[in-house]
Design a protein around this motif. Sequence first.
Motif, PDB file in Angstrom:
ATOM      1  N   MET A 161       0.848  -1.177   0.000  1.00  0.00           N
ATOM      2  CA  MET A 161       0.000   0.000   0.000  1.00  0.00           C
ATOM      3  C   MET A 161       0.895   1.242   0.000  1.00  0.00           C
ATOM      4  SD  MET A 161      -2.747  -1.207   2.946  1.00  0.00           S
ATOM      5  CE  MET A 161      -3.624   0.352   2.915  1.00  0.00           C
ATOM      6  N   PRO A 162       0.421   2.352  -0.546  1.00  0.00           N
ATOM      7  CA  PRO A 162       1.241   3.572  -0.533  1.00  0.00           C
ATOM      8  C   PRO A 162       1.744   3.894   0.874  1.00  0.00           C
ATOM      9  CG  PRO A 162      -0.676   3.892  -1.919  1.00  0.00           C
ATOM     10  CD  PRO A 162      -0.872   2.566  -1.243  1.00  0.00           C
ATOM     11  N   ALA A 163       3.033   4.160   0.978  1.00  0.00           N
ATOM     12  CA  ALA A 163       3.646   4.469   2.262  1.00  0.00           C
ATOM     13  C   ALA A 163       3.959   5.955   2.344  1.00  0.00           C
ATOM     14  CB  ALA A 163       4.924   3.657   2.438  1.00  0.00           C
ATOM     15  N   LYS A 164       4.133   6.433   3.552  1.00  0.00           N
ATOM     16  CA  LYS A 164       4.675   7.763   3.759  1.00  0.00           C
ATOM     17  C   LYS A 164       6.176   7.585   3.991  1.00  0.00           C
ATOM     18  CE  LYS A 164       0.435   9.476   5.941  1.00  0.00           C
ATOM     19  NZ  LYS A 164      -0.169  10.046   7.180  1.00  0.00           N
ATOM     20  N   ALA A 165       6.980   8.354   3.295  1.00  0.00           N
ATOM     21  CA  ALA A 165       8.427   8.196   3.418  1.00  0.00           C
ATOM     22  C   ALA A 165       9.106   9.557   3.325  1.00  0.00           C
ATOM     23  CB  ALA A 165       8.957   7.269   2.329  1.00  0.00           C
ATOM     24  N   ILE A 180       6.277   5.171   7.073  1.00  0.00           N
ATOM     25  CA  ILE A 180       5.017   4.861   7.747  1.00  0.00           C
ATOM     26  C   ILE A 180       4.197   3.966   6.829  1.00  0.00           C
ATOM     27  CG2 ILE A 180       2.879   5.782   8.709  1.00  0.00           C
ATOM     28  CD1 ILE A 180       4.362   8.362   9.332  1.00  0.00           C
ATOM     29  N   ILE A 181       3.823   2.794   7.343  1.00  0.00           N
ATOM     30  CA  ILE A 181       3.004   1.856   6.580  1.00  0.00           C
ATOM     31  C   ILE A 181       1.766   1.485   7.390  1.00  0.00           C
ATOM     32  CG2 ILE A 181       4.974   0.937   5.313  1.00  0.00           C
ATOM     33  CD1 ILE A 181       4.875  -1.516   7.156  1.00  0.00           C
ATOM     34  N   MET A 182       0.789   0.880   6.718  1.00  0.00           N
ATOM     35  CA  MET A 182      -0.432   0.439   7.388  1.00  0.00           C
ATOM     36  C   MET A 182      -0.596  -1.075   7.265  1.00  0.00           C
ATOM     37  SD  MET A 182      -3.092   3.535   6.480  1.00  0.00           S
ATOM     38  CE  MET A 182      -2.676   3.566   4.730  1.00  0.00           C
TER      39      MET A 182
END
Length: 239
Positions: A161-165, A180-182
């Motif tokens: 899933m799209p991550a925040k990086a 940050i991943i979910m």
Amino acid sequence: MRLDKYLSDMGVESRSVLKREIRKGLVKINGEIVKDPSMEVQPGNSEIVYKDEPIHYEEFSYYMMNKPVGVLSSTEDRKQKTVLDLFSDKHRKDLFPVGRLDKDSEGLLLIMNDGALAHKLLSPKMHIEKKYLVEIPGKISEEELDRLRQGIQYDTDLIAMPAKARCLSSTEEGSRVEVIIMEGKFHQIKKMFLALSTDYVVTKLQRLSMGPLHLDPALAPGEYRKLSEEEVQALKNCF
């Protein structure tokens, strides 16, 4: 609830040991010695003392641990040390780690016996964010970070899933990246970086937060503490 189960649930001793100890008169209920292990008790309604130590019942117990490198995120293992082996005080036997951190990973690990809450925290559908500090050799580019943000294919049939990086620092010698991943699939972050480049072998992976909870800076690696009532409520309120 049986008296011996009450005490066993709180990690006092095993049921078999407790039956013997209770019959020896080592347990008092409301000041009176009780010798029947099968006696029914109501948690919260009786003062129960074992060997002069009050034993208070909790239906659910919640802990935060700073997991160190070299320890397994499991309940037991015959050959290697697990996170539950790090508990030095009395604890209930039904505790388990919420999710897992690899043996060579470190940081925030929640440990509890609340299966329903753990399931929600780990479900990708709940979109609970997990923040990590990642260190890799080499200089990472914004273009590569964008591939993580878009959702990178990191296995034959798995797309993250799209991550925040965001890059914290980057030189030719190495990079530090906050991710940050979910999700939390097997070796996911390590595989995500290897999908960018086979040179990006993760040398450090530390979980910094999970949902509303952040790693307590007062906890040294291997240390743990109970969650406060406010922290437990914050976990339950994040769905």
